[in-house]
Design a protein around this motif. Structure first.
Motif, mmCIF file in Angstrom:
data_model
loop_
_atom_site.group_PDB
_atom_site.id
_atom_site.type_symbol
_atom_site.label_atom_id
_atom_site.label_comp_id
_atom_site.label_asym_id
_atom_site.label_seq_id
_atom_site.Cartn_x
_atom_site.Cartn_y
_atom_site.Cartn_z
ATOM 1 N N ALA A 8 40.154 39.931 43.748
ATOM 2 C CA ALA A 8 39.664 40.019 45.249
ATOM 3 C C ALA A 8 40.814 40.308 46.188
ATOM 4 O O ALA A 8 40.844 40.874 47.370
ATOM 5 N N PHE A 9 42.040 39.906 45.560
ATOM 6 C CA PHE A 9 43.316 40.063 46.529
ATOM 7 C C PHE A 9 44.191 41.324 46.038
ATOM 8 O O PHE A 9 44.387 42.079 47.126
ATOM 9 N N ASP A 26 32.668 32.223 44.242
ATOM 10 C CA ASP A 26 32.805 32.559 42.968
ATOM 11 C C ASP A 26 33.444 33.883 42.711
ATOM 12 O O ASP A 26 33.380 34.668 41.727
ATOM 13 N N VAL A 27 34.398 34.334 43.755
ATOM 14 C CA VAL A 27 35.004 35.603 43.566
ATOM 15 C C VAL A 27 36.196 35.206 42.628
ATOM 16 O O VAL A 27 36.995 34.412 42.886
ATOM 17 N N PRO A 28 36.690 36.449 41.920
ATOM 18 C CA PRO A 28 37.863 35.878 40.880
ATOM 19 C C PRO A 28 39.019 36.602 41.450
ATOM 20 O O PRO A 28 39.057 37.724 42.073
ATOM 21 N N MET A 29 40.100 35.626 41.316
ATOM 22 C CA MET A 29 41.616 36.208 41.753
ATOM 23 C C MET A 29 42.610 35.819 40.743
ATOM 24 O O MET A 29 42.136 34.396 40.167
ATOM 25 N N HIS A 30 43.758 36.455 40.572
ATOM 26 C CA HIS A 30 44.741 35.878 39.741
ATOM 27 C C HIS A 30 45.196 34.625 40.003
ATOM 28 O O HIS A 30 45.230 34.466 41.431
ATOM 29 N N GLN A 31 45.587 33.524 39.458
ATOM 30 C CA GLN A 31 46.167 32.443 39.773
ATOM 31 C C GLN A 31 47.224 32.632 40.861
ATOM 32 O O GLN A 31 47.447 32.102 41.947
ATOM 33 N N ASP A 32 48.268 33.826 40.468
ATOM 34 C CA ASP A 32 49.480 34.087 41.364
ATOM 35 C C ASP A 32 48.943 34.447 42.715
ATOM 36 O O ASP A 32 49.528 34.330 43.783
ATOM 37 N N CYS A 33 47.919 35.271 42.778
ATOM 38 C CA CYS A 33 47.291 35.932 44.025
ATOM 39 C C CYS A 33 46.622 34.772 44.814
ATOM 40 O O CYS A 33 46.825 34.764 46.156
ATOM 41 N N TRP A 34 46.291 33.910 44.309
ATOM 42 C CA TRP A 34 45.575 32.668 44.916
ATOM 43 C C TRP A 34 46.887 32.000 45.611
ATOM 44 O O TRP A 34 46.631 31.466 46.909
#
Length: 79
Positions: A8-9, A26-34
């Motif tokens: 999402a980012f 429940d939107v998915p994001m990479h851990q780095d992006c979060w």
């Protein structure tokens, strides 16, 4: 064929990468992006809770199940 799921980012696929999902939507994001975003970028969400996707599966709200116990019937002793 594996379905691509976009972050999402940044918009890149999260398939095969470490990712989290928003604790609210429940939107998915990479851990780095979060780590960069700190909050969910989904429109009108803004949650600051990231959850492991495996845990999110078990946290989803479901309709409460009403369990009714059978009335206790005393056992009669046969002699």
């Amino acid at each position: 064929m594996i379905k691509e799921v976009p972050c999402a980012f940044c918009g890149a696929s999260v398939v095969g990468r470490l990712f989290v999902v928003c604790g609210s939507c429940d939107v998915p994001m990479h851990q780095d992006c979060w780590a960069v975003s700190v909050t969910c970028p989904a429109y009108a969400c803004g949650s600051s809770e990231a959850v492991d996707p495996a845990i999110a599966l078990f946290r989803r709200a479901s309709a409460p199940v009403k369990v009714e116990a059978a009335p206790l019937v005393p056992a009669t002793a046969k002699r």
